[in-house]
Design an enzyme around this catalytic site. Sequence first.
Site, PDB file in Angstrom:
ATOM      1  N   GLY A  80     -13.958 -11.721   6.361  1.00 28.91           N
ATOM      2  CA  GLY A  80     -14.260 -10.309   6.107  1.00 28.91           C
ATOM      3  C   GLY A  80     -14.397  -9.989   4.629  1.00 28.91           C
ATOM      4  O   GLY A  80     -15.304  -9.237   4.228  1.00 28.91           O
ATOM      5  N   ASP A 130     -13.307  -2.209   0.284  1.00 30.43           N
ATOM      6  CA  ASP A 130     -13.017  -3.544  -0.267  1.00 30.43           C
ATOM      7  C   ASP A 130     -14.134  -3.987  -1.217  1.00 30.43           C
ATOM      8  O   ASP A 130     -13.881  -4.501  -2.300  1.00 30.43           O
ATOM      9  CB  ASP A 130     -12.882  -4.568   0.875  1.00 30.43           C
ATOM     10  CG  ASP A 130     -11.525  -4.469   1.570  1.00 30.43           C
ATOM     11  OD1 ASP A 130     -10.558  -4.001   0.926  1.00 30.43           O
ATOM     12  OD2 ASP A 130     -11.439  -4.843   2.750  1.00 30.43           O
ATOM     13  N   LYS A 185      -9.780  -4.627  11.179  1.00 27.38           N
ATOM     14  CA  LYS A 185     -10.909  -4.040  10.431  1.00 27.38           C
ATOM     15  C   LYS A 185     -12.219  -4.013  11.230  1.00 27.38           C
ATOM     16  O   LYS A 185     -13.048  -3.130  11.027  1.00 27.38           O
ATOM     17  CB  LYS A 185     -11.132  -4.809   9.126  1.00 27.38           C
ATOM     18  CG  LYS A 185     -10.061  -4.572   8.081  1.00 27.38           C
ATOM     19  CD  LYS A 185     -10.403  -5.307   6.796  1.00 27.38           C
ATOM     20  CE  LYS A 185      -9.319  -5.143   5.763  1.00 27.38           C
ATOM     21  NZ  LYS A 185      -9.625  -5.812   4.500  1.00 27.38           N
ATOM     22  N   SER A 242       0.817  -1.222   0.000  1.00 28.02           N
ATOM     23  CA  SER A 242       0.000   0.000   0.000  1.00 28.02           C
ATOM     24  C   SER A 242       0.847   1.267   0.000  1.00 28.02           C
ATOM     25  O   SER A 242       0.531   2.213  -0.731  1.00 28.02           O
ATOM     26  CB  SER A 242      -0.961   0.010   1.192  1.00 28.02           C
ATOM     27  OG  SER A 242      -1.903  -1.009   1.035  1.00 28.02           O
TER      28      SER A 242
HETATM   29  P1  NAP Z   1     -10.465 -13.853   7.065  1.00 28.66           P
HETATM   30  O1  NAP Z   1     -11.520 -12.974   7.576  1.00 28.66           O
HETATM   31  O2  NAP Z   1      -9.489 -14.453   8.014  1.00 28.66           O
HETATM   32  O3  NAP Z   1     -11.182 -15.057   6.290  1.00 28.66           O
HETATM   33  C1  NAP Z   1     -10.445 -16.065   5.671  1.00 28.66           C
HETATM   34  C2  NAP Z   1     -11.361 -17.116   5.106  1.00 28.66           C
HETATM   35  O4  NAP Z   1     -10.522 -18.032   4.438  1.00 28.66           O
HETATM   36  C3  NAP Z   1     -12.118 -17.884   6.184  1.00 28.66           C
HETATM   37  O5  NAP Z   1     -13.445 -18.087   5.789  1.00 28.66           O
HETATM   38  C4  NAP Z   1     -11.350 -19.196   6.248  1.00 28.66           C
HETATM   39  O6  NAP Z   1     -12.202 -20.337   6.475  1.00 28.66           O
HETATM   40  C5  NAP Z   1     -10.829 -19.347   4.846  1.00 28.66           C
HETATM   41  N1  NAP Z   1      -9.609 -20.179   4.857  1.00 28.66           N
HETATM   42  C6  NAP Z   1      -8.419 -19.840   5.394  1.00 28.66           C
HETATM   43  N2  NAP Z   1      -7.541 -20.862   5.188  1.00 28.66           N
HETATM   44  C7  NAP Z   1      -8.193 -21.807   4.512  1.00 28.66           C
HETATM   45  C8  NAP Z   1      -7.812 -23.089   3.992  1.00 28.66           C
HETATM   46  N3  NAP Z   1      -6.570 -23.574   4.161  1.00 28.66           N
HETATM   47  N4  NAP Z   1      -8.730 -23.814   3.339  1.00 28.66           N
HETATM   48  C9  NAP Z   1      -9.976 -23.347   3.171  1.00 28.66           C
HETATM   49  N5  NAP Z   1     -10.397 -22.145   3.636  1.00 28.66           N
HETATM   50  C10 NAP Z   1      -9.521 -21.404   4.291  1.00 28.66           C
HETATM   51  O7  NAP Z   1      -9.597 -13.120   5.967  1.00 28.66           O
HETATM   52  P2  NAP Z   1     -10.046 -11.918   4.997  1.00 28.66           P
HETATM   53  O8  NAP Z   1      -9.863 -10.645   5.680  1.00 28.66           O
HETATM   54  O9  NAP Z   1     -11.364 -12.210   4.403  1.00 28.66           O
HETATM   55  O10 NAP Z   1      -8.909 -11.995   3.879  1.00 28.66           O
HETATM   56  C11 NAP Z   1      -8.864 -13.092   2.990  1.00 28.66           C
HETATM   57  C12 NAP Z   1      -7.873 -12.808   1.863  1.00 28.66           C
HETATM   58  O11 NAP Z   1      -8.335 -11.721   1.091  1.00 28.66           O
HETATM   59  C13 NAP Z   1      -6.476 -12.441   2.331  1.00 28.66           C
HETATM   60  O12 NAP Z   1      -5.546 -13.202   1.585  1.00 28.66           O
HETATM   61  C14 NAP Z   1      -6.366 -10.975   1.982  1.00 28.66           C
HETATM   62  O13 NAP Z   1      -5.042 -10.591   1.694  1.00 28.66           O
HETATM   63  C15 NAP Z   1      -7.232 -10.889   0.775  1.00 28.66           C
HETATM   64  N6  NAP Z   1      -7.740  -9.539   0.501  1.00 28.66           N
HETATM   65  C16 NAP Z   1      -7.467  -8.985  -0.715  1.00 28.66           C
HETATM   66  C17 NAP Z   1      -7.934  -7.731  -1.007  1.00 28.66           C
HETATM   67  C18 NAP Z   1      -7.631  -7.120  -2.339  1.00 28.66           C
HETATM   68  O14 NAP Z   1      -7.782  -5.914  -2.455  1.00 28.66           O
HETATM   69  N7  NAP Z   1      -7.215  -7.863  -3.331  1.00 28.66           N
HETATM   70  C19 NAP Z   1      -8.698  -7.015  -0.092  1.00 28.66           C
HETATM   71  C20 NAP Z   1      -8.978  -7.604   1.145  1.00 28.66           C
HETATM   72  C21 NAP Z   1      -8.491  -8.883   1.409  1.00 28.66           C
HETATM   73  P3  NAP Z   1     -12.688 -20.762   7.939  1.00 28.66           P
HETATM   74  O15 NAP Z   1     -13.913 -19.936   8.157  1.00 28.66           O
HETATM   75  O16 NAP Z   1     -12.947 -22.209   7.790  1.00 28.66           O
HETATM   76  O17 NAP Z   1     -11.579 -20.452   8.861  1.00 28.66           O
END
Ligand code: NAP
Length: 523
Positions: free
Chosen positions: A381, A355, A319, A272
């Site tokens: 999230g 997002d 967040k 960022s």
């Molecule tokens: P989060 O709230 O921790 O949620 C992660 C999700 O992934 C949970 O539902 C989790 O499942 C699942 N998960 C994690 N490991 C897994 C595995 N080995 N197998 C299957 N499911 C799995 O995280 P978040 O904030 O949503 O972020 C998720 C990703 O989005 C991150 O990599 C982040 O960098 C990316 N992101 C990208 C942007 C962008 O602008 N491109 C913006 C925001 C976020 P469970 O519920 O079973 O634990």
Amino acid sequence: MICIPITSRTNKEALHAIERSCPLADFIELRMDLIGRGNLAKLISTIRDNSGAVKIIVTCRKKDEAARAGVAARIKSAVKSKEEKLALLKEAIELGADFVDIELAEGNKAINELKSLCAKKGGKSKIIISYHNLKETPALIELKEIFNQCAKYKPAIVKVVTTARTVEDNLITLNLISHARKRSQKIISLCMGGKGGISRAIAPFMGSYLSFATLEREGQSAPGQYTVYEMNQFQEWFNGRRTETLVPTLSLRKSLPKNYVLLGNPVGHSLSPLMHNAALKKMGIDENYSAFCVQDIGGAIDGLRGMNIRGASVTIPLKVAVMEYLDEVDEDALEIGAVNTIVNNNGRLAGYNTDWLGLIITLKKALTIKNKTFVIVGAGGTARAAAYGIIKEGGHPVIVNRTMEKAKNLSSKFGCSFYLLSEIGRIKGDCLINTTSVGMYPDVDKSPVKIETQARYKYVMDVIYNPLKTKLLADAEKQGCHIFPGLDMFVHQGAEQLRLWTGKEPPRALMKKVISERLTQIE
Ligand code: NAP
């Protein structure tokens, strides 16, 4: 006129400081209470040798006064007794110093002795009678009385220096200057301390006989002194010769620089700062974005209010936690239950979520969301932001997650169906969106779903942007799907933050370029 005090620890250092000060100073004040083993004759002759124009003030403060002025470590060799001090000032007169500074508190006898010696020597040396208050600034009426006591000795200059406890204290000492001028008495009057900076800058323009400034910050003889460089800038500025504002120590700028921060933990590898700083530069905005690893979100938010931070990005794991510390949260962020952007409106903090916008803007580049089915892998999230945006645009989200409980919770919030990840082969839709971190660097050979799954979708999106093309996307491409890399979402969510902070359209193509170049380098 600028007076540079010489406060060096040794006589040798003092001689060196004199050589450097002479070209910059109108006056040099020899602080004999601070210069270790100071050889007054040598010091005075060195000033004379270096400049015929610089006037010399010889001062010898009481030990406790020097100590309280914050220079305790240097006062080992300070002249201790009243007699020693008086003898030193008499020596200064004998040696032809232009001024000797004696405190009003030294009393009638000492002051009159110095006065008669000056007269005996033909009046070459003159007297400064001074009053220093190291604790506070007395009321103006009291200061006028003190001034009158000093003035009754008819000295060349009266010096009244107090300590500013409030910014308003500056007005009192500045007022005293007008009082003295009306009586044709030369005066030096200012406030010491962090809050006294205003008087130091303004006093010369009000008619204070001279102002004190140091060569370097470490050479301060009293708290709050500016450097010669800073004092010269004030002069140019107040005289209208400098139009740009170069005065960081005073809040005199019309518009302060606005800075932006990323709050998260960890933030070390965040891209960022690279993206936002490139955009700010291109937008012609002379402001800065930096990342902070946050341990205490409440403290960090206080910092945003206390400092001049115009906006913040918020990332994992803050967040949700950040929301309770904000003054308002916009409707979208409230619905999603997470804030990734803060706007500081004069101390009032408002939370937003960009997002979902980043994701929706990305999808809309290639498809119409309305009435289409989006299978979202993950229930965290980002999945919430995706589901919210899709519903807002008239699409139908379906939640698929590793853990049943989270999938259920999310689907009940948005009134959509849910499945376990192991059941993904049973369902189909228009677009598959991965919101998990599976496949993110360094686990680049992993994918949340098997390659056959993608064949059931025309479009596949991954929110991961490191690597630029995840295994999920590479597999999808092989299956003939249109792919959406996470980089596009990242750029658009960042661009929407910049729009909220600056009200201007950011250079999205440039932002994408700098990040993809950096990621290509990393890969
Ligand atoms: P989060 O709230 O921790 O949620 C992660 C999700 O992934 C949970 O539902 C989790 O499942 C699942 N998960 C994690 N490991 C897994 C595995 N080995 N197998 C299957 N499911 C799995 O995280 P978040 O904030 O949503 O972020 C998720 C990703 O989005 C991150 O990599 C982040 O960098 C990316 N992101 C990208 C942007 C962008 O602008 N491109 C913006 C925001 C976020 P469970 O519920 O079973 O634990």
